[in-house]
Design an enzyme around this catalytic site. Structure first.
Site, PDB file in Angstrom:
ATOM      1  N   GLN A 136      -3.039  -5.970  -4.184  1.00 13.44           N
ATOM      2  CA  GLN A 136      -3.286  -4.637  -4.725  1.00 13.44           C
ATOM      3  C   GLN A 136      -2.385  -4.336  -5.924  1.00 13.44           C
ATOM      4  O   GLN A 136      -2.137  -3.180  -6.242  1.00 13.44           O
ATOM      5  CB  GLN A 136      -3.103  -3.580  -3.632  1.00 13.44           C
ATOM      6  CG  GLN A 136      -4.103  -3.716  -2.495  1.00 13.44           C
ATOM      7  CD  GLN A 136      -4.046  -2.558  -1.522  1.00 13.44           C
ATOM      8  OE1 GLN A 136      -4.418  -1.434  -1.837  1.00 13.44           O
ATOM      9  NE2 GLN A 136      -3.569  -2.821  -0.320  1.00 13.44           N
TER      10      GLN A 136
ATOM     11  N   ARG B 242     -11.875   0.502  -0.131  1.00 12.62           N
ATOM     12  CA  ARG B 242     -11.849   1.967   0.021  1.00 12.62           C
ATOM     13  C   ARG B 242     -12.923   2.424   1.011  1.00 12.62           C
ATOM     14  O   ARG B 242     -12.872   3.550   1.515  1.00 12.62           O
ATOM     15  CB  ARG B 242     -12.127   2.686  -1.315  1.00 12.62           C
ATOM     16  CG  ARG B 242     -11.157   2.414  -2.464  1.00 12.62           C
ATOM     17  CD  ARG B 242      -9.711   2.577  -2.079  1.00 12.62           C
ATOM     18  NE  ARG B 242      -9.126   1.302  -1.714  1.00 12.62           N
ATOM     19  CZ  ARG B 242      -7.998   1.156  -1.023  1.00 12.62           C
ATOM     20  NH1 ARG B 242      -7.346   2.227  -0.596  1.00 12.62           N
ATOM     21  NH2 ARG B 242      -7.521  -0.032  -0.723  1.00 12.62           N
TER      22      ARG B 242
ATOM     23  N   ASP C 178       9.009   0.792  -0.935  1.00 14.78           N
ATOM     24  CA  ASP C 178       7.581   1.011  -0.704  1.00 14.78           C
ATOM     25  C   ASP C 178       6.781   0.520  -1.915  1.00 14.78           C
ATOM     26  O   ASP C 178       7.266   0.575  -3.046  1.00 14.78           O
ATOM     27  CB  ASP C 178       7.343   2.510  -0.488  1.00 14.78           C
ATOM     28  CG  ASP C 178       5.927   2.823  -0.042  1.00 14.78           C
ATOM     29  OD1 ASP C 178       5.264   1.930   0.518  1.00 14.78           O
ATOM     30  OD2 ASP C 178       5.480   3.967  -0.260  1.00 14.78           O
ATOM     31  N   GLU C 179       5.553   0.049  -1.689  1.00 17.51           N
ATOM     32  CA  GLU C 179       4.647  -0.380  -2.771  1.00 17.51           C
ATOM     33  C   GLU C 179       5.344  -1.356  -3.726  1.00 17.51           C
ATOM     34  O   GLU C 179       5.302  -1.205  -4.951  1.00 17.51           O
ATOM     35  CB  GLU C 179       4.127   0.844  -3.551  1.00 17.51           C
ATOM     36  CG  GLU C 179       3.367   1.862  -2.727  1.00 17.51           C
ATOM     37  CD  GLU C 179       1.953   1.425  -2.384  1.00 17.51           C
ATOM     38  OE1 GLU C 179       1.621   0.237  -2.588  1.00 17.51           O
ATOM     39  OE2 GLU C 179       1.166   2.264  -1.906  1.00 17.51           O
TER      40      GLU C 179
ATOM     41  N   LYS D 292       0.706   0.575   6.361  1.00 18.71           N
ATOM     42  CA  LYS D 292       1.930   0.245   5.626  1.00 18.71           C
ATOM     43  C   LYS D 292       2.975   1.344   5.751  1.00 18.71           C
ATOM     44  O   LYS D 292       4.151   1.080   6.059  1.00 18.71           O
ATOM     45  CB  LYS D 292       1.580   0.012   4.157  1.00 18.71           C
ATOM     46  CG  LYS D 292       2.776  -0.054   3.215  1.00 18.71           C
ATOM     47  CD  LYS D 292       2.342  -0.127   1.771  1.00 18.71           C
ATOM     48  CE  LYS D 292       1.625   1.113   1.312  1.00 18.71           C
ATOM     49  NZ  LYS D 292       2.493   2.310   1.292  1.00 18.71           N
ATOM     50  N   THR D 293       2.562   2.576   5.506  1.00 15.42           N
ATOM     51  CA  THR D 293       3.511   3.696   5.543  1.00 15.42           C
ATOM     52  C   THR D 293       4.083   3.866   6.942  1.00 15.42           C
ATOM     53  O   THR D 293       5.277   4.145   7.115  1.00 15.42           O
ATOM     54  CB  THR D 293       2.809   4.994   5.091  1.00 15.42           C
ATOM     55  OG1 THR D 293       2.296   4.801   3.767  1.00 15.42           O
ATOM     56  CG2 THR D 293       3.780   6.166   5.083  1.00 15.42           C
TER      57      THR D 293
END
Length: 670
Positions: A271, A622, A241-242, A49-50
């Protein structure tokens, strides 16, 4: 009046050529090079994503967009700095030439320049958290000087949390209390005047708090059309972002900043796990309705986990209600390994012993770094037995979501109360609980103890009986006297149980008495802390007397508290799932997967477990190589005998061919 002229046009930036096609996968490339317009980028866990957002900024620059025409909104300054420094590496454009940072930091920047348009002088100052609570306390006491004297009422900190959440979600105070702070339901009608008085004091003193940086920024964009038009013209591209973590205020700010709809929102509805902090799941779900013509890009190639772990994660998503999520399917870029394991144990202790044995094998026999092993849990109390097992075994561990169980503030308070009742000469324990009373400081606590000791000696009386006498009460601060009788009665009730009942009964009585009332007013997350204290009841059930219980707690603390682990050192990580978001580990143990534990009892009773399911999805994604999902058949925290548990509904929803069941034998073989 502020100057609303746009920055003078710059010459076209000289950007070194970037081979976006070679540096990005197909999904990332399509999102990065998409035509300007409303774009919703659904970036699955571990999908880069980043990287996508960073390269989008670089791509815009390569297309002739000026740095000052790009607005980058993030949730941490660290994230903004990392992205913009990476952009500098790619393009040579310095970070300071962008408007990039958190919503709050950019809100402050906008208000400092243009706040006068809504009557906010440029000379305003920002209150920190302590100062905000102090000002709220003054405002409340001016309205009702007795409010904080009732220990079941929220103190300034928890009251501020209630008002803050209501402001960020734009819900009424009544609805906010009902949803998130049920312990204050009976007095919530009193909060509105306090909120009004607090706002008035801030305006009179020309100060703003943290929440004002959003509220007033939105007000600026809503009520000052010249300012709104300026921002709309200046920022031709808005990147967020997010996005799934935005609250109501933040989503509205984004909409106001992008009347042209050239906004790229990057996030993952699966998420969205922070509603208790104000995040609104509806923001990402309704994005395309608020921005007509939205093009959705899915980034689903996962670079973190094995195919087997991702198959299980996809099964979690498939169990979501139809129409209440975006369809997505994570695909692995890695090769096959073993399936995740589902582990049923008899109780919390057996669960901890299994994890301990498996960790030893991973580290000693398989060469896995201890710091690449994580134990995740829904709530702190679920990790108590694991902490005890690791401590006894001498295995270093770090709790990345707070402090060790017996070092948590409310746990230490209750243990101090038990210590003092067991041994009234323990002045350190006395000091810790006495100063919890209103206006009782360390010196006051010492005077009270000395007076009680003198009275008990002179009258040949039990120390706890002496505490309740008028002679001793006269030494108590005036504000604490109303509470004094309840305080002394509670200590006496616990004391009587020490002689006639097991330690678990004394612990339960201590929780239900004066300290339980104190807890309600002292902490906004009262419900969660109360549940953690109840875990002590089960722990106490192991012991026949209070002496052994207290000695064991002290020994456990001394074994671990002096062992300061370097953050970079080899140590197993223990953390709540919320705190683990964004992190990854070679091996993950997800514990306490029983109904009532994960999902939690409150979400089950409310009939809404969807955020808990998303939290489960975050937990399983994770893991990179190995995933262990475990649950106890019996909950021991309720005291002797325990309570039968059923596996989490989230486990039962997963097809059984996606995992390997492990049955624990008494010898801990598998």
């Amino acid at each position: 009046m502020a100057d609303f002229t746009l920055d003078p046009p710059r010459n076209h930036e000289s950007i070194p050529p970037i081979d976006f096609r070679a540096l990005l996968n197909d999904e990332q490339y399509n999102a990065v090079t998409a035509e300007p317009g409303p774009l919703l980028v659904l970036a699955g866990a571990g999908s880069g994503k980043t990287r996508t957002l960073t390269y989008r900024v670089a791509y815009l620059l390569s297309q002739g967009v000026k740095p000052g025409e790009i607005l980058l909104l993030t949730f941490t300054n660290k994230a903004a700095k990392e992205m913009l420094h990476r952009v500098q590496d790619l393009t040579g454009i310095e970070p300071q030439r962008f408007w990039g940072g958190t919503f709050h930091s950019l809100g402050h920047r906008a208000l400092r320049i243009y706040g006068e348009a809504i009557g906010l002088p440029r000379t305003f100052t920002i209150l920190d958290a302590d100062e905000s609570e102090s000002l709220l306390k003054q405002a409340v006491e001016a309205e009702d000087k007795t409010f904080f004297k009732d220990k079941t009422h929220p103190r300034p900190g928890p009251l501020f949390d209630v008002l803050s959440l209501a402001r960020n979600t734009q819900l009424s105070i009544q609805k906010t209390v009902t949803l998130y702070f049920p312990q204050y339901q009976d007095i919530q009608h009193r909060f509105e005047p306090f909120a009004t008085a607090y706002e008035k004091r801030k305006r009179e003193q020309n100060v703003v708090d943290y929440d004002d940086l959003l509220e007033l920024w939105l007000k600026l964009l809503t009520t000052a059309p010249e300012v709104a038009a300026y921002f709309g013209q200046r920022f031709r591209h808005v990147l967020v972002d997010e996005y799934q973590d935005t609250n109501t205020l933040q989503a509205q700010i984004v909409d106001k900043l992008a009347p042209h709809h050239r906004v790229m929102a990057v996030g993952d509805d699966a998420q969205c796990i922070y509603s208790w902090r104000g995040a609104d799941f509806e923001n990402i779900m309704t994005f395309q309705h608020r921005h007509p013509g939205t093009v959705i890009h899915r980034i689903e190639t996962n670079y973190r986990s094995t195919p087997e772990i991702l198959e299980l994660a996809n099964a979690v998503l498939l169990a979501q209600p139809a129409g209440r999520h975006f369809d997505k399917e994570l695909r692995a870029s890695r090769g096959h390994m073993q399936k995740p394991f589902v582990v049923q144990t008899m109780d919390d202790r057996e669960q901890a012993e299994f994890i301990l044995k498996r960790i030893r094998s991973l580290v000693e026999d398989e060469g896995v770094s201890a710091s690449e092993i994580a134990i995740l849990y829904r709530s702190h109390f679920l990790a108590l037995e694991v902490q005890l097992a690791l401590s006894r075994a001498g295995i270093p561990y770090q709790i990345t979501s707070g402090v060790k169980f017996f070092e948590r503030q409310h746990v230490r308070d209750l243990v101090a109360l038990l210590r003092f009742v067991y041994n009234p000469s323990d002045t350190q324990a006395w000091q810790r609980i006495a100063v919890l009373l209103p206006k009782v400081g360390e010196k006051g606590a010492q005077k009270i103890h000395a007076a009680a000791l003198e009275h008990a000696t002179m009258m040949q009386q039990n120390f706890l009986d002496a505490l309740a006498t008028d002679d001793v009460k006269s030494k108590v601060a005036k504000d604490a006297r109303e509470d004094w009788g309840n305080f002394c009665d509670s200590l006496k009730q616990v004391s009587e149980l020490l002689e006639s009942a097991p330690p678990s009964a004394a612990v339960e009585t201590a929780i239900d008495g004066w300290y339980g009332d104190y807890l309600k007013g002292a902490f906004a997350d009262y419900v969660e802390r109360l549940e953690e204290l109840k875990a002590l009841v089960g722990f106490a059930a192991r012991f026949d007397n209070m002496q052994d219980l207290l000695a064991q707690i002290v020994l456990l603390n001394s074994e671990t508290s002096d062992r300061h682990v370097d953050p970079e050192a080899e140590a197993v990580r223990l953390t709540t799932v919320h705190q683990a978001k964004g992190l990854e580990y070679d091996v993950v143990f997800l514990i306490g997967l029983a109904d009532g534990q994960f999902p939690g009892r409150r979400s089950i009773e409310a009939g809404d477990v969807e955020e808990e399911r998303r939290l489960f999805y975050v937990a399983v994604t994770r893991a990179k190589n190995e995933l262990y999902l475990s649950y106890p058949k019996i909950a021991t925290r309720g005291g002797p005998g325990g309570m039968m548990l059923t596996p989490s509904r989230f486990l039962l929803e997963i097809p059984s061919d996606l995992y390997e069941p492990l049955r624990i034998k008494r010898s801990f073989g598998w």
